[in-house]
Design an enzyme around this catalytic site. Sequence first.
Site, PDB file in Angstrom:
ATOM      1  N   ASP A  31     -49.104  57.348  52.980  1.00  0.00           N
ATOM      2  CA  ASP A  31     -49.766  56.622  52.881  1.00  0.00           C
ATOM      3  C   ASP A  31     -50.616  56.175  54.204  1.00  0.00           C
ATOM      4  OD1 ASP A  31     -51.498  54.150  51.760  1.00  0.00           O
ATOM      5  OD2 ASP A  31     -50.326  54.043  50.276  1.00  0.00           O
ATOM      6  N   ASP A  42     -53.890  59.156  57.018  1.00  0.00           N
ATOM      7  CA  ASP A  42     -54.681  58.915  57.308  1.00  0.00           C
ATOM      8  C   ASP A  42     -56.144  59.835  56.946  1.00  0.00           C
ATOM      9  OD1 ASP A  42     -57.154  57.550  57.626  1.00  0.00           O
ATOM     10  OD2 ASP A  42     -57.236  57.122  59.555  1.00  0.00           O
ATOM     11  N   ALA A  66     -57.904  55.414  48.754  1.00  0.00           N
ATOM     12  CA  ALA A  66     -59.118  54.666  48.764  1.00  0.00           C
ATOM     13  C   ALA A  66     -59.413  53.702  48.657  1.00  0.00           C
ATOM     14  CB  ALA A  66     -60.061  54.771  46.541  1.00  0.00           C
ATOM     15  N   THR A  68     -60.860  50.410  48.279  1.00  0.00           N
ATOM     16  CA  THR A  68     -61.319  49.784  46.483  1.00  0.00           C
ATOM     17  C   THR A  68     -62.059  49.170  46.111  1.00  0.00           C
ATOM     18  OG1 THR A  68     -58.269  49.316  45.895  1.00  0.00           O
ATOM     19  CG2 THR A  68     -58.884  51.377  45.009  1.00  0.00           C
ATOM     20  N   THR A 107     -64.917  56.868  40.264  1.00  0.00           N
ATOM     21  CA  THR A 107     -65.186  55.859  39.246  1.00  0.00           C
ATOM     22  C   THR A 107     -66.378  55.802  38.275  1.00  0.00           C
ATOM     23  OG1 THR A 107     -66.148  53.228  39.275  1.00  0.00           O
ATOM     24  CG2 THR A 107     -66.473  54.836  41.521  1.00  0.00           C
ATOM     25  N   ASP A 108     -66.564  54.742  37.820  1.00  0.00           N
ATOM     26  CA  ASP A 108     -67.468  54.185  36.529  1.00  0.00           C
ATOM     27  C   ASP A 108     -68.342  54.259  37.775  1.00  0.00           C
ATOM     28  OD1 ASP A 108     -65.559  52.122  36.386  1.00  0.00           O
ATOM     29  OD2 ASP A 108     -66.443  51.009  35.203  1.00  0.00           O
ATOM     30  N   TYR A 131     -69.521  50.731  47.698  1.00  0.00           N
ATOM     31  CA  TYR A 131     -68.599  51.539  46.884  1.00  0.00           C
ATOM     32  C   TYR A 131     -68.662  52.801  45.837  1.00  0.00           C
ATOM     33  CZ  TYR A 131     -64.425  51.766  43.996  1.00  0.00           C
ATOM     34  OH  TYR A 131     -63.105  52.274  43.383  1.00  0.00           O
ATOM     35  N   LYS A 135     -68.377  56.640  46.602  1.00  0.00           N
ATOM     36  CA  LYS A 135     -67.512  57.439  46.198  1.00  0.00           C
ATOM     37  C   LYS A 135     -67.795  58.939  44.939  1.00  0.00           C
ATOM     38  CE  LYS A 135     -63.935  56.358  44.345  1.00  0.00           C
ATOM     39  NZ  LYS A 135     -62.498  57.122  44.533  1.00  0.00           N
ATOM     40  N   TRP A 156     -61.946  50.221  36.277  1.00  0.00           N
ATOM     41  CA  TRP A 156     -61.562  48.867  35.774  1.00  0.00           C
ATOM     42  C   TRP A 156     -59.792  49.098  35.724  1.00  0.00           C
ATOM     43  CZ3 TRP A 156     -64.511  45.253  32.042  1.00  0.00           C
ATOM     44  CH2 TRP A 156     -65.584  45.443  32.090  1.00  0.00           C
TER      45      TRP A 156
HETATM   46  N1  LIG Z   1     -59.120  49.815  40.873  1.00  0.00           N
HETATM   47  C1  LIG Z   1     -59.862  49.648  40.234  1.00  0.00           C
HETATM   48  O1  LIG Z   1     -60.327  48.670  39.580  1.00  0.00           O
HETATM   49  C2  LIG Z   1     -60.392  51.445  40.491  1.00  0.00           C
HETATM   50  C3  LIG Z   1     -61.882  50.873  39.068  1.00  0.00           C
HETATM   51  C4  LIG Z   1     -61.958  52.847  39.811  1.00  0.00           C
HETATM   52  C5  LIG Z   1     -61.832  54.089  40.228  1.00  0.00           C
HETATM   53  N2  LIG Z   1     -60.543  53.723  41.112  1.00  0.00           N
HETATM   54  C6  LIG Z   1     -59.635  54.578  42.183  1.00  0.00           C
HETATM   55  O2  LIG Z   1     -58.848  55.169  41.091  1.00  0.00           O
HETATM   56  C7  LIG Z   1     -58.179  54.840  42.501  1.00  0.00           C
HETATM   57  C8  LIG Z   1     -56.603  54.525  43.054  1.00  0.00           C
HETATM   58  O3  LIG Z   1     -57.021  53.365  42.561  1.00  0.00           O
HETATM   59  P1  LIG Z   1     -56.280  52.381  43.254  1.00  0.00           P
HETATM   60  O4  LIG Z   1     -56.313  50.683  42.052  1.00  0.00           O
HETATM   61  O5  LIG Z   1     -54.773  53.001  42.447  1.00  0.00           O
HETATM   62  O6  LIG Z   1     -55.929  51.801  44.467  1.00  0.00           O
HETATM   63  P2  LIG Z   1     -55.024  50.765  45.671  1.00  0.00           P
HETATM   64  O7  LIG Z   1     -54.355  50.207  44.813  1.00  0.00           O
HETATM   65  O8  LIG Z   1     -55.545  49.797  46.515  1.00  0.00           O
HETATM   66  O9  LIG Z   1     -54.249  51.897  46.271  1.00  0.00           O
HETATM   67  C9  LIG Z   1     -55.410  52.526  47.084  1.00  0.00           C
HETATM   68  C10 LIG Z   1     -53.946  53.134  48.450  1.00  0.00           C
HETATM   69  O10 LIG Z   1     -54.610  54.408  49.427  1.00  0.00           O
HETATM   70  C11 LIG Z   1     -54.456  53.494  50.608  1.00  0.00           C
HETATM   71  N3  LIG Z   1     -55.203  54.172  52.263  1.00  0.00           N
HETATM   72  C12 LIG Z   1     -56.829  53.590  52.001  1.00  0.00           C
HETATM   73  N4  LIG Z   1     -57.173  53.999  52.529  1.00  0.00           N
HETATM   74  C13 LIG Z   1     -56.480  55.027  52.820  1.00  0.00           C
HETATM   75  C14 LIG Z   1     -57.058  56.190  54.245  1.00  0.00           C
HETATM   76  N5  LIG Z   1     -57.704  56.039  54.688  1.00  0.00           N
HETATM   77  N6  LIG Z   1     -56.119  57.074  53.939  1.00  0.00           N
HETATM   78  C15 LIG Z   1     -55.048  57.114  53.008  1.00  0.00           C
HETATM   79  N7  LIG Z   1     -54.306  55.997  52.305  1.00  0.00           N
HETATM   80  C16 LIG Z   1     -55.786  55.211  52.216  1.00  0.00           C
HETATM   81  C17 LIG Z   1     -54.191  51.987  50.514  1.00  0.00           C
HETATM   82  O11 LIG Z   1     -53.597  51.222  51.928  1.00  0.00           O
HETATM   83  P3  LIG Z   1     -54.006  49.998  51.981  1.00  0.00           P
HETATM   84  O12 LIG Z   1     -53.779  49.232  51.423  1.00  0.00           O
HETATM   85  O13 LIG Z   1     -53.033  49.729  53.160  1.00  0.00           O
HETATM   86  O14 LIG Z   1     -55.404  50.137  52.132  1.00  0.00           O
HETATM   87  C18 LIG Z   1     -53.388  51.971  49.077  1.00  0.00           C
HETATM   88  O15 LIG Z   1     -52.139  52.191  49.731  1.00  0.00           O
HETATM   89  C19 LIG Z   1     -59.472  55.409  43.895  1.00  0.00           C
HETATM   90  O16 LIG Z   1     -59.816  56.525  43.617  1.00  0.00           O
HETATM   91  C20 LIG Z   1     -60.023  54.455  43.386  1.00  0.00           C
HETATM   92  O17 LIG Z   1     -61.548  54.672  43.322  1.00  0.00           O
HETATM   93  C21 LIG Z   1     -60.312  52.278  41.060  1.00  0.00           C
END
Ligand SMILES: NC(=O)c1ccc[n+]([C@@H]2O[C@H](COP(=O)([O-])OP(=O)(O)OC[C@H]3O[C@@H](n4cnc5c(N)ncnc54)[C@H](OP(=O)(O)O)[C@@H]3O)[C@@H](O)[C@H]2O)c1
Length: 295
Positions: A31, A42, A66, A68, A107-108, A131, A135, A156
């Site tokens: 991370d 990173d 990501a 997010t 993502t959707d 976003y 993506k 979501w």
């Molecule tokens: N959350 C949603 O509602 C949602 C919906 C649709 C799709 N998705 C997709 O599902 C996946 C997982 O989402 P999630 O909700 O689990 O995300 P999350 O809880 O926001 O976790 C993302 C993690 O990635 C880290 N990160 C950010 N930029 C980075 C980088 N450049 N290099 C390495 N690590 C990095 C973040 O660190 P920091 O916290 O320090 O930034 C965090 O630990 C993502 O691909 C997201 O786009 C999420």
Amino acid sequence: MKKILVTGCNGQLGRAIQKEYGSSVEFILTDMIDMEGIIKLDISNLEQVMDVARTQKPDVIINCAAFTNVDGCEVHEDVAFKANAIGPRNLAIASREIGAKLIHVSTDYVFEGNGTRPYVETDEPNPISAYGRTKLAGEKFVQQFADRFFILRTAWLYGDGKNFVKTMLKVSKNHDEVTVVDDQVGSPTSAVELAKMIHFLEGTESYGIYHATCEGSTNWAEFTEEIYRLMGVKTKVKHVTSEEYKAMNPASADRPHYSILEDQMLKATTDKFLMADWKDAIKAYLDGFDMSTLD
Ligand SMILES: NC(=O)c1ccc[n+]([C@@H]2O[C@H](COP(=O)([O-])OP(=O)(O)OC[C@H]3O[C@@H](n4cnc5c(N)ncnc54)[C@H](OP(=O)(O)O)[C@@H]3O)[C@@H](O)[C@H]2O)c1
């Protein structure tokens, strides 16, 4: 033992993946931050990615990292592009070089959201937010540079971390009424369910793009009502349109009105696995949920 490299391991999905596999695999956890037991990585830095990949030689890379924050992406699209597009590109290049499978999550919000039937994987994306644009660029890079990849589009998402469910419960503590949009339809998805699907697909050679959301659909206002009902919260939910919400919060990003994802690819691949219905998944998530953890 299979070696799995997880990026963004402290995020919602990253944590769910670790629970899903438990001790059945050897994890290489990475991370952005310095932490014991975690490699600082990173994903937008190609040199770092290649270095970790070449040194650790994982069999599988699961990209849970990501940017997010959908509204934040509007303001910082350049930063979002690095994490959401350049990051997966780098992982794709690394996965090809070391012969690892790459699992990438999208993502959707790659869809415009004015459809009248659920989107299938082969429908043309047309994002309306920064976003979604970043993506989608990430998806394209993965297809361009990785040999063996799965792209799972989810929606979501809630799990162990910051999310809509927790925000609405926290707000309910000191509000009798909350204002939530009711004209955006989608499928709330539990990170636990998504992790199960990743685990299932990762064990196959059925590469490609998959829709990976919980079954069924709702809108944000009804989702909030269901969360409150399950938790016995008395706060009222005032339904508003996206237009009314935007007038109150001008900095908020545009979001698709309709982004139900049909899992045509999964159904064509197997009859042995289906994600849970969203109502069952949120019930499981809130079972035993401790409101005091929100303080
Ligand atoms: N959350 C949603 O509602 C949602 C919906 C649709 C799709 N998705 C997709 O599902 C996946 C997982 O989402 P999630 O909700 O689990 O995300 P999350 O809880 O926001 O976790 C993302 C993690 O990635 C880290 N990160 C950010 N930029 C980075 C980088 N450049 N290099 C390495 N690590 C990095 C973040 O660190 P920091 O916290 O320090 O930034 C965090 O630990 C993502 O691909 C997201 O786009 C999420």
